[in-house]
Design an enzyme around this catalytic site. Sequence first.
Site, short mmCIF file in Angstrom:
data_model
loop_
_atom_site.label_atom_id
_atom_site.label_comp_id
_atom_site.label_asym_id
_atom_site.label_seq_id
_atom_site.Cartn_x
_atom_site.Cartn_y
_atom_site.Cartn_z
N HIS A 1 0.80 -1.22 0.00
CA HIS A 1 0.00 0.00 0.00
C HIS A 1 0.84 1.28 0.00
CE1 HIS A 1 -3.26 -2.84 1.26
NE2 HIS A 1 -3.93 -2.08 0.42
N SER B 1 -6.04 -2.43 4.42
CA SER B 1 -4.59 -2.25 4.42
C SER B 1 -4.05 -2.48 5.81
CB SER B 1 -4.24 -0.83 3.97
OG SER B 1 -2.92 -0.52 4.33
N THR C 1 -1.05 -1.76 6.67
CA THR C 1 -0.22 -0.59 6.96
C THR C 1 -1.06 0.57 7.49
OG1 THR C 1 1.17 -1.21 5.10
CG2 THR C 1 1.52 0.98 6.03
#
Length: 122
Positions: free
Chosen positions: A48, A89, A91
């Site tokens: 990402h 995601s 992250t």
Amino acid sequence: GFSGAAVLEAVPEVKIAAGKWKYVQIKLSAPGEEPKLVVRNTRGLAYHPDMYDAAMHELRPLGISGEVIGGGRIYFSAEEKKCNVFGYSKTFGRAPGCNEKSAEIIRRNYPGFNVTWSDDGY
């Protein structure tokens, strides 16, 4: 200065690659303009943050700054006129409503496509 230049207006809302890739939803800002949400991914990038960096690499020179709202994965096929937004995601964390909003933005830009979304999957 840049007043009235409307740099964000010229930026496409959606730039996505065919196939199944991670994606990011980015809130773009430019001085004196309303922020704009865009959906981005790039073929061949694994993470990402890479997707975000690739998008901003194009936009920063125009005086645009960005902030990631969230991300997930997108399956996109022009042949099948099909697009599915799902997952999240690791992250950037889970962003409630992110996939739904991204699907809405894609639907607006690809009339006639079957655009679906879910928050399932990774």
